[in-house]
Design a protein around this motif. Structure first.
Motif, PDB file in Angstrom:
ATOM      1  N   SER A  18      -5.852  18.771   7.056  1.00 58.75           N
ATOM      2  CA  SER A  18      -4.402  18.292   6.891  1.00 58.75           C
ATOM      3  C   SER A  18      -3.831  18.357   7.997  1.00 58.75           C
ATOM      4  CB  SER A  18      -3.838  19.013   5.685  1.00 58.75           C
ATOM      5  OG  SER A  18      -2.693  18.671   5.419  1.00 58.75           O
ATOM      6  N   GLY A  19      -3.790  19.251   8.797  1.00 58.96           N
ATOM      7  CA  GLY A  19      -3.152  19.380  10.094  1.00 58.96           C
ATOM      8  C   GLY A  19      -3.626  18.405  11.271  1.00 58.96           C
ATOM      9  N   GLY A  20      -4.695  18.410  11.243  1.00 54.08           N
ATOM     10  CA  GLY A  20      -5.336  17.274  12.016  1.00 54.08           C
ATOM     11  C   GLY A  20      -4.939  16.110  11.799  1.00 54.08           C
ATOM     12  N   PHE A  21      -4.964  15.520  10.407  1.00 49.85           N
ATOM     13  CA  PHE A  21      -4.665  14.255  10.139  1.00 49.85           C
ATOM     14  C   PHE A  21      -3.272  13.901  10.290  1.00 49.85           C
ATOM     15  CE2 PHE A  21      -2.407  12.103   6.554  1.00 49.85           C
ATOM     16  CZ  PHE A  21      -3.124  10.856   6.514  1.00 49.85           C
ATOM     17  N   PRO A  78     -10.143  15.734  10.512  1.00 48.86           N
ATOM     18  CA  PRO A  78     -10.067  15.181   8.995  1.00 48.86           C
ATOM     19  C   PRO A  78     -11.072  14.316   8.867  1.00 48.86           C
ATOM     20  CG  PRO A  78      -8.265  14.561  10.236  1.00 48.86           C
ATOM     21  CD  PRO A  78      -8.980  15.573  11.262  1.00 48.86           C
ATOM     22  N   LEU A  79     -11.814  13.757   9.745  1.00 47.28           N
ATOM     23  CA  LEU A  79     -12.904  12.775   9.681  1.00 47.28           C
ATOM     24  C   LEU A  79     -14.095  13.465   9.328  1.00 47.28           C
ATOM     25  CD1 LEU A  79     -13.412   9.935   9.811  1.00 47.28           C
ATOM     26  CD2 LEU A  79     -14.144  10.064  12.388  1.00 47.28           C
ATOM     27  N   SER A 102     -10.465  15.119   2.582  1.00 48.58           N
ATOM     28  CA  SER A 102     -10.979  14.364   1.489  1.00 48.58           C
ATOM     29  C   SER A 102     -11.284  12.952   1.890  1.00 48.58           C
ATOM     30  CB  SER A 102      -9.532  14.325   0.546  1.00 48.58           C
ATOM     31  OG  SER A 102      -8.399  13.743   1.012  1.00 48.58           O
ATOM     32  N   THR A 103     -11.452  12.067   0.899  1.00 52.47           N
ATOM     33  CA  THR A 103     -11.828  10.917   1.016  1.00 52.47           C
ATOM     34  C   THR A 103     -10.606   9.863   1.712  1.00 52.47           C
ATOM     35  OG1 THR A 103     -13.273  10.856  -0.899  1.00 52.47           O
ATOM     36  CG2 THR A 103     -12.906   8.711  -0.160  1.00 52.47           C
ATOM     37  N   GLY A 149     -10.125   7.637  10.140  1.00 50.22           N
ATOM     38  CA  GLY A 149     -10.941   6.578  10.761  1.00 50.22           C
ATOM     39  C   GLY A 149     -10.074   5.634  11.218  1.00 50.22           C
ATOM     40  N   VAL A 150      -8.985   5.224  10.645  1.00 52.89           N
ATOM     41  CA  VAL A 150      -8.245   3.991  11.028  1.00 52.89           C
ATOM     42  C   VAL A 150      -7.384   4.799  12.260  1.00 52.89           C
ATOM     43  CG1 VAL A 150      -6.106   2.704  10.370  1.00 52.89           C
ATOM     44  CG2 VAL A 150      -8.054   3.152   8.923  1.00 52.89           C
TER      45      VAL A 150
END
Length: 104
Positions: free
Chosen positions: A14-17, A50-51, A55-56, A63-64
């Motif tokens: 989550s943090g990386g996202f 996160p990749l 979660s999905t 990825g985006v």
């Protein structure tokens, strides 16, 4: 109300996202091409966690972010190489070597 404990893997994903997206936005908004390139590179690095473990929804969004970060970094490479600060540093002549006076 009871607080739920999550795993370290979920927290890192989550943090990386969020960090990947914040760095990507910052890289797009900042005026310096060198700093923008650095932030885009960091964004790509942060999108890897996160990749791999998210979660999905996080995986798709990471990825985006990864793709956009790579595209932004590639577009800023030439501008960052020709940044006036670095070209000024490269164009200054090296100081002359000082030789000791000849012995008499």
């Amino acid at each position: 109300m009871r607080m739920q404990l999550g795993s370290l893997k979920q927290a890192a994903a989550s943090g990386g996202f969020w960090l990947a997206w914040l760095l990507l936005v910052g890289a797009g908004l900042i005026g310096s091409p060198t700093a923008g390139f650095g932030m885009a590179f960091l964004s790509v690095s942060c999108a890897v966690l996160p990749l791999a473990f998210g979660s999905t929804r996080q995986r798709i969004s990471a990825g985006v972010a990864l793709l956009l970060g790579v595209l932004l970094a590639v577009s800023l490479v030439d501008k960052a190489q020709n940044d006036p600060y670095f070209t000024k540093q490269r164009s200054q002549p090296a100081p002359a070597d000082v030789k000791p006076p000849a012995a008499r």
